[in-house]
Design an enzyme around this catalytic site. Structure first.
Site, PDB file in Angstrom:
ATOM      1  N   ASP A   1       0.820  -1.212   0.000  1.00 36.87           N
ATOM      2  CA  ASP A   1       0.000   0.000   0.000  1.00 36.87           C
ATOM      3  C   ASP A   1       0.851   1.258   0.000  1.00 36.87           C
ATOM      4  O   ASP A   1       2.066   1.208   0.196  1.00 36.87           O
ATOM      5  CB  ASP A   1      -0.911   0.019   1.235  1.00 36.87           C
TER       6      ASP A   1
ATOM      7  N   TYR B   1       6.352  -9.998   7.069  1.00 39.76           N
ATOM      8  CA  TYR B   1       6.222  -8.553   7.234  1.00 39.76           C
ATOM      9  C   TYR B   1       6.737  -8.160   8.612  1.00 39.76           C
ATOM     10  O   TYR B   1       6.647  -8.926   9.579  1.00 39.76           O
ATOM     11  CB  TYR B   1       4.769  -8.105   7.122  1.00 39.76           C
TER      12      TYR B   1
END
Length: 253
Positions: free
Chosen positions: A52, A110
């Site tokens: 994003d 992540y």
């Protein structure tokens, strides 16, 4: 046609995410423009996942097909000369025509970084979420085990998603801490949430992080994580943590 695979890093601060969008500066656009400047070809860059706006990558994996005969060992140097300084290609290799960065990925990791200190760190301000007060790290840790394994993660997915199946498997969820180098008390100043899974829903790690922060603040008990997971209801979880704290750390094949 040759299918080339690259490992790239980028600072996502200035970009509207990875995927090409109309009238927006994105990582994919910059990569495709760099290839065009180098070879004159209009290629489509495929990534392991679409990060994003504001999200970073330490080791994103991409691939694209090209007719160029440039030796593979020269590609990174040539691309980096045509990319902005906040996007860097580290490795390049020729792979089978069937290789697809997203479809072939087995695991992704992540990292969400939180600075838990009164003042932000000027050198990491673009790469971590600043939380100015103390967080109860042990309470946060106690909330994590229930997330391991295969679950429906609807509660940790934005309602703005086209994914009908929200079942994912998490292989590792842990917290790392780091002391404040500028403090004489040795207080924890940085908390990192490390999550490895077979795939992730839209904003999944950031919503988990936002929920954990509320637990660390004492606004929720550790046991609430299990209840939220079982509810399969986004409204039950915490806020979506800021994008700047999130980095795609590793992709395994």
């Amino acid at each position: 046609m040759r299918n080339l695979r690259f490992t790239i890093s980028y600072d996502g601060t200035a970009y509207s995410g990875f995927q090409i969008q109309p009238k927006a500066d994105t990582i994919q656009y910059r990569l495709e423009q760099a290839v065009f400047m180098l070879t004159g070809e209009r290629v489509k860059v495929i990534s392991s996942g679409r990060t994003d706006a504001g999200v970073h990558a330490k080791a994103q994996v991409i691939n694209f097909s090209t007719n160029s005969k440039i030796p593979v060992e020269r590609w990174c140097l040539a691309l980096n000369a045509r990319l902005p300084r906040d996007i860097v290609a580290h490795t390049a290799e020729e792979v089978l025509p069937s290789f697809h960065s997203r479809k072939a990925a087995k695991r992704k990791t992540y990292c969400f970084s939180i600075r838990s200190a009164r003042f932000p760190d000027v050198f990491h301000r673009n790469y971590e979420y600043h939380h100015p007060t103390h967080l109860n790290v042990e309470a946060m840790r106690e909330a994590l085990p229930c997330l391991l394994g295969e679950h429906d993660f609807t509660s940790f997915c934005t309602v703005r998603t086209d994914k009908e199946v929200k079942v994912r498997t998490l292989y590792e969820v842990r917290l790392e801490t780091e002391a404040d180098e500028l403090s004489t008390t040795g207080n924890i100043a940085r908390v990192r949430l490390i999550v490895t899974g077979n795939g992730f829903l839209y904003n999944m790690v950031r919503i988990i992080a936002g929920t954990l922060i509320q637990i660390g603040e004492g606004k929720r008990p550790s046991s609430d994580m299990q209840r939220i997971l079982e509810a399969r209801d986004r409204s039950q979880a915490g806020p979506t943590a800021e994008a700047m704290g999130l980095t795609l750390w590793r992709v395994d094949y």
